[in-house]
Design a protein around this motif. Structure first.
Motif, PDB file in Angstrom:
ATOM      1  N   LEU A   4       0.872  -1.174   0.000  1.00 31.48           N
ATOM      2  CA  LEU A   4       0.000   0.000   0.000  1.00 31.48           C
ATOM      3  C   LEU A   4       0.906   1.220   0.000  1.00 31.48           C
ATOM      4  CD1 LEU A   4      -2.854   1.267   0.269  1.00 31.48           C
ATOM      5  CD2 LEU A   4      -2.506   1.194   2.758  1.00 31.48           C
ATOM      6  N   ALA A   5       0.843   2.009  -1.054  1.00 32.50           N
ATOM      7  CA  ALA A   5       1.679   3.204  -1.192  1.00 32.50           C
ATOM      8  C   ALA A   5       0.829   4.430  -0.876  1.00 32.50           C
ATOM      9  CB  ALA A   5       2.264   3.291  -2.594  1.00 32.50           C
ATOM     10  N   ILE A   6       0.883   4.872   0.375  1.00 32.02           N
ATOM     11  CA  ILE A   6       0.094   6.026   0.811  1.00 32.02           C
ATOM     12  C   ILE A   6       0.805   7.294   0.346  1.00 32.02           C
ATOM     13  CG2 ILE A   6      -0.836   7.276   2.790  1.00 32.02           C
ATOM     14  CD1 ILE A   6      -1.070   4.615   4.236  1.00 32.02           C
ATOM     15  N   GLY A   7       0.062   8.154  -0.333  1.00 32.51           N
ATOM     16  CA  GLY A   7       0.664   9.331  -0.962  1.00 32.51           C
ATOM     17  C   GLY A   7       1.393   8.934  -2.244  1.00 32.51           C
ATOM     18  N   GLY A   8       1.004   7.804  -2.793  1.00 33.09           N
ATOM     19  CA  GLY A   8       1.719   7.200  -3.910  1.00 33.09           C
ATOM     20  C   GLY A   8       1.663   7.941  -5.223  1.00 33.09           C
ATOM     21  N   SER A   9       0.800   8.938  -5.359  1.00 31.50           N
ATOM     22  CA  SER A   9       0.794   9.677  -6.625  1.00 31.50           C
ATOM     23  C   SER A   9       1.438  11.049  -6.478  1.00 31.50           C
ATOM     24  CB  SER A   9      -0.622   9.801  -7.201  1.00 31.50           C
ATOM     25  OG  SER A   9      -1.438  10.611  -6.395  1.00 31.50           O
ATOM     26  N   GLY A  10       2.044  11.313  -5.326  1.00 33.39           N
ATOM     27  CA  GLY A  10       2.820  12.542  -5.146  1.00 33.39           C
ATOM     28  C   GLY A  10       4.223  12.359  -5.693  1.00 33.39           C
ATOM     29  N   VAL A  17       6.927   4.018  -6.328  1.00 32.00           N
ATOM     30  CA  VAL A  17       6.093   3.034  -7.024  1.00 32.00           C
ATOM     31  C   VAL A  17       6.739   2.613  -8.335  1.00 32.00           C
ATOM     32  CG1 VAL A  17       3.866   2.686  -8.182  1.00 32.00           C
ATOM     33  CG2 VAL A  17       3.942   3.741  -5.914  1.00 32.00           C
ATOM     34  N   ALA A  18       7.226   3.590  -9.097  1.00 33.33           N
ATOM     35  CA  ALA A  18       7.876   3.261 -10.366  1.00 33.33           C
ATOM     36  C   ALA A  18       9.097   2.374 -10.147  1.00 33.33           C
ATOM     37  CB  ALA A  18       8.270   4.545 -11.101  1.00 33.33           C
ATOM     38  N   ALA A  19       9.820   2.600  -9.059  1.00 34.01           N
ATOM     39  CA  ALA A  19      11.029   1.830  -8.785  1.00 34.01           C
ATOM     40  C   ALA A  19      10.719   0.392  -8.377  1.00 34.01           C
ATOM     41  CB  ALA A  19      11.851   2.511  -7.688  1.00 34.01           C
ATOM     42  N   ILE A  20       9.636   0.156  -7.663  1.00 35.42           N
ATOM     43  CA  ILE A  20       9.367  -1.188  -7.136  1.00 35.42           C
ATOM     44  C   ILE A  20       8.406  -2.016  -7.974  1.00 35.42           C
ATOM     45  CG2 ILE A  20       9.880  -0.495  -4.778  1.00 35.42           C
ATOM     46  CD1 ILE A  20       6.854  -0.451  -4.239  1.00 35.42           C
ATOM     47  N   ALA A  43      -1.574   5.329 -11.727  1.00 32.64           N
ATOM     48  CA  ALA A  43      -1.591   3.863 -11.752  1.00 32.64           C
ATOM     49  C   ALA A  43      -1.772   3.341 -13.174  1.00 32.64           C
ATOM     50  CB  ALA A  43      -2.690   3.328 -10.837  1.00 32.64           C
ATOM     51  N   ALA A  44      -2.540   4.049 -13.977  1.00 36.26           N
ATOM     52  CA  ALA A  44      -2.769   3.633 -15.366  1.00 36.26           C
ATOM     53  C   ALA A  44      -1.489   3.685 -16.201  1.00 36.26           C
ATOM     54  CB  ALA A  44      -3.844   4.505 -16.002  1.00 36.26           C
ATOM     55  N   GLU A  45      -0.519   4.473 -15.764  1.00 40.50           N
ATOM     56  CA  GLU A  45       0.762   4.585 -16.476  1.00 40.50           C
ATOM     57  C   GLU A  45       1.735   3.477 -16.081  1.00 40.50           C
ATOM     58  OE1 GLU A  45       2.286   8.439 -15.527  1.00 40.50           O
ATOM     59  OE2 GLU A  45       0.525   9.476 -16.330  1.00 40.50           O
ATOM     60  N   MET A  46       1.431   2.768 -15.013  1.00 40.93           N
ATOM     61  CA  MET A  46       2.325   1.732 -14.500  1.00 40.93           C
ATOM     62  C   MET A  46       1.909   0.369 -15.061  1.00 40.93           C
ATOM     63  SD  MET A  46       4.475   3.425 -12.536  1.00 40.93           S
ATOM     64  CE  MET A  46       4.382   4.677 -13.792  1.00 40.93           C
ATOM     65  N   THR A  72       3.044  -4.579   3.314  1.00 38.47           N
ATOM     66  CA  THR A  72       3.961  -3.468   3.564  1.00 38.47           C
ATOM     67  C   THR A  72       3.272  -2.158   3.223  1.00 38.47           C
ATOM     68  OG1 THR A  72       5.882  -4.848   3.060  1.00 38.47           O
ATOM     69  CG2 THR A  72       6.196  -2.465   2.911  1.00 38.47           C
ATOM     70  N   VAL A  73       3.503  -1.152   4.047  1.00 39.25           N
ATOM     71  CA  VAL A  73       2.995   0.203   3.798  1.00 39.25           C
ATOM     72  C   VAL A  73       4.189   1.105   3.521  1.00 39.25           C
ATOM     73  CG1 VAL A  73       1.827   2.197   4.811  1.00 39.25           C
ATOM     74  CG2 VAL A  73       0.968  -0.108   5.260  1.00 39.25           C
ATOM     75  N   ILE A  74       4.119   1.793   2.396  1.00 42.56           N
ATOM     76  CA  ILE A  74       5.094   2.839   2.079  1.00 42.56           C
ATOM     77  C   ILE A  74       4.370   4.161   2.264  1.00 42.56           C
ATOM     78  CG2 ILE A  74       6.474   3.908   0.268  1.00 42.56           C
ATOM     79  CD1 ILE A  74       6.766   1.144  -0.990  1.00 42.56           C
TER      80      ILE A  74
END
Length: 99
Positions: A4-10, A17-20, A43-46, A72-74
Motif C-alpha cells: 500500500l503506497a500512501i501518498g503514492g501519486s505525489g 512506485v515506479a522503482a518497485i 496507476a494507469a501509467e504503470m 507493507t505500507v510505504i
C-alpha cells in the motif's frame, strides 16, 4: 508481497512506485492518495500490478481497512511531522511492515 503506497501519486510516491513495480517479489501495489483522480491516472501509467484508491489519512478507519490487504505500507504523505506517527501506528496495528 502486497504494498500500500500512501501518498503514492505525489512526487516521492511516484518515484517509489515506479522503482518497485518491476520487483519479482511485488505482487500488487495499491496507490492510495487523497487525490483519487491523480492516483488513478498515475496507476494507469504503470504495469498491471498497480491499481489506485482514494484515501484520506485523516480517516483512520478507512486507512486501517486499506492496510488490511497489505503486507507493507510505504508512506510518502507529508508533512511527516503531522502524518508520520499516526500512519506508522495504524500500520503496526494492522501487522504491516512500514517504510
Amino acid at each position: 508481497m502486497k504494498i500500500l503506497a500512501i501518498g503514492g501519486s505525489g512526487g516521492m510516491g511516484r518515484y517509489a512506485v515506479a522503482a518497485i513495480q518491476n520487483f519479482d517479489s511485488v505482487e500488487q501495489i495499491v496507490v492510495a492518495d487523497l487525490n483519487e483522480d491523480s492516483a488513478i491516472g498515475f496507476a494507469a501509467e504503470m504495469n498491471g500490478k498497480v491499481r489506485a484508491i482514494g484515501l484520506d489519512v485523516n480517516d483512520t478507519p478507512s486507512m486501517r481497512r486499506a492496510m488490511q490487504n497489505a503486507d507493507t505500507v510505504i508512506n510518502t504523505t507529508g508533512p511527516f511531522y503531522l502524518f508520520g506517527v499516526p500512519i506508522l501506528q495504524a500500520a503496526i496495528n494492522e501487522g504491516c511492515n512500514y517504510l
